[in-house]
Design an enzyme around this catalytic site. Sequence first.
Site, mmCIF file in Angstrom:
data_model
loop_
_atom_site.group_PDB
_atom_site.id
_atom_site.type_symbol
_atom_site.label_atom_id
_atom_site.label_comp_id
_atom_site.label_asym_id
_atom_site.label_seq_id
_atom_site.Cartn_x
_atom_site.Cartn_y
_atom_site.Cartn_z
ATOM 1 N N ASP A 280 0.820 -1.205 0.000
ATOM 2 C CA ASP A 280 0.000 0.000 0.000
ATOM 3 C C ASP A 280 0.856 1.257 0.000
ATOM 4 O O ASP A 280 2.028 1.237 0.391
ATOM 5 C CB ASP A 280 -0.921 0.018 1.222
ATOM 6 C CG ASP A 280 -2.120 -0.906 1.063
ATOM 7 O OD1 ASP A 280 -2.390 -1.317 -0.080
ATOM 8 O OD2 ASP A 280 -2.772 -1.216 2.078
ATOM 9 N N LYS B 110 -3.564 2.733 -2.245
ATOM 10 C CA LYS B 110 -4.970 3.057 -2.012
ATOM 11 C C LYS B 110 -4.979 4.145 -0.953
ATOM 12 O O LYS B 110 -4.664 3.903 0.208
ATOM 13 C CB LYS B 110 -5.750 1.833 -1.548
ATOM 14 C CG LYS B 110 -5.820 0.723 -2.599
ATOM 15 C CD LYS B 110 -6.559 -0.494 -2.093
ATOM 16 C CE LYS B 110 -8.031 -0.222 -1.882
ATOM 17 N NZ LYS B 110 -8.722 0.141 -3.118
ATOM 18 N N MET C 163 -9.435 7.198 9.548
ATOM 19 C CA MET C 163 -9.637 7.883 8.264
ATOM 20 C C MET C 163 -10.750 8.922 8.366
ATOM 21 O O MET C 163 -11.605 9.046 7.491
ATOM 22 C CB MET C 163 -9.962 6.851 7.167
ATOM 23 C CG MET C 163 -8.896 5.782 7.016
ATOM 24 S SD MET C 163 -9.455 4.312 6.096
ATOM 25 C CE MET C 163 -10.574 3.550 7.304
#
Length: 483
Positions: free
Chosen positions: A260, A282, A397
Amino acid sequence: MGVVAKPQNERIATLASLPVFFDLKGKPVLVAGGSDGAAWKAELLAATGAQVHVFCPDEQLSDTFRGMSSHLTHHDLHWDGAYFKSFALAIGDCESDEEARAFHDRAAAAGVPVNVIDKPEFCQFKFGSIVNRSPVVIGISTDGAAPILGQAIRRRIETLLPQSLKSWGQLAQMVRARVMENLTSVQRRNFWERFVDRAFAGNEPEADAVQRLLADADRIRSDVARPGRVTLVGAGPGDAELLTLKAVRALQAADVILFDDLVSNEVLELARREAKRMLVGKRGGRESCKQEDINATMLALAKAGKHVVRLKSGDPMVFGRAGEEIEFLEHAGIVVDVVPGITAASAMASRLGASLTHRDHAQTVRFVTGHSRQGHLPTNLDWRSLADARTTTIFYMGGRTADEIRCNLLTHGMNPETPAVVMSAVSRPNETQWTGFLVDLHTAIEAIGVDEPVLIGIGLVFSKRQQSNARQQGFEFPERVAR
């Protein structure tokens, strides 16, 4: 969008010097000087099987040297009487810089690699600290900057490597030719992975270990079209020292690593050098690889017999879409293993010195996603339950939805002065922290930004006692928190 290859120039960090290992068995080496320091170098060289020639007047030879007489050849004369071109290496113990320079220049002119003890400016190579499980030999160098640090690292490694590794290394030498001759590259990788598992179990090999290993090689060779496998590995929040030993072993065993965008370079440095690395970034709010492309890539590589490591930031089972990948791969008949990692919430708690389930403040902790597939807050969150300050809630997030989080919690009855913390890039060099109240949450995001992964923690566990610990570590606080 397809996978992106990692730039080649990022595969290896800058090296202060090149670690190499000389095969000196049966070769003559020159040691000049009779001190205990020179005796240590002579003993080390003799242990490699080298023919050690010591040039030193007899009256200057130390007692340590005299006790080693059976392992070396002593020449009762100064080093300047030696014919340097006869030797593979030259080691000098010189008192003055003038003598050191003369010794260095004489060896260099003869094309002989030279080392002058304790005078790095006259060394073409250096001796490091050594961990000896010969034929497994580990050399450690600090490029002369901190020898004591090198010795401390050696002690740490000594505790990790079983003494039986010496015997397993000898076994590897005995079966290597047969394995190289009879197995394909993929089969060899499979064989040596099994070998390593046995070697690090800490036990001495059985009496019939060679026969067992060769039988294992024959079984691997007879497997037809053996499929590869996928290991989902948690890379942790960024600090490479937070990796588990099992994660490091998986990185060292990988043929291909799909990583990632949030995985740090320090973590990737621990991977096997030969492994192909593919960035499948991502990142919220940015152009990313599609999950379907990642799934298809893992499947194609595994079907080709590769050991694929899917390296995910944090823990793969916490907001890492691991469930989708496992389901897809298992449906296709691919074996999937999971190596957990330290999730960002745990790293945040450790950095703040705040227990997420402090018994005086919270009996429950919740990890909540700060955005849905559409990039907004999920519509099915139980905000009345989340508004209980006795429950510690960590929003992952949540940088772009922080103001919505604040408004929903306040609307459902949470005290505006409930302690809140915001951290970005947890455990990394660019880590940023904010500690304050729920009502001010939007100002935290304005100050910290959303370029790095953001964690939001809310609850009584982030009260003034924990804030005081943070203040002692130099964290900054808004005025209202300090009152």
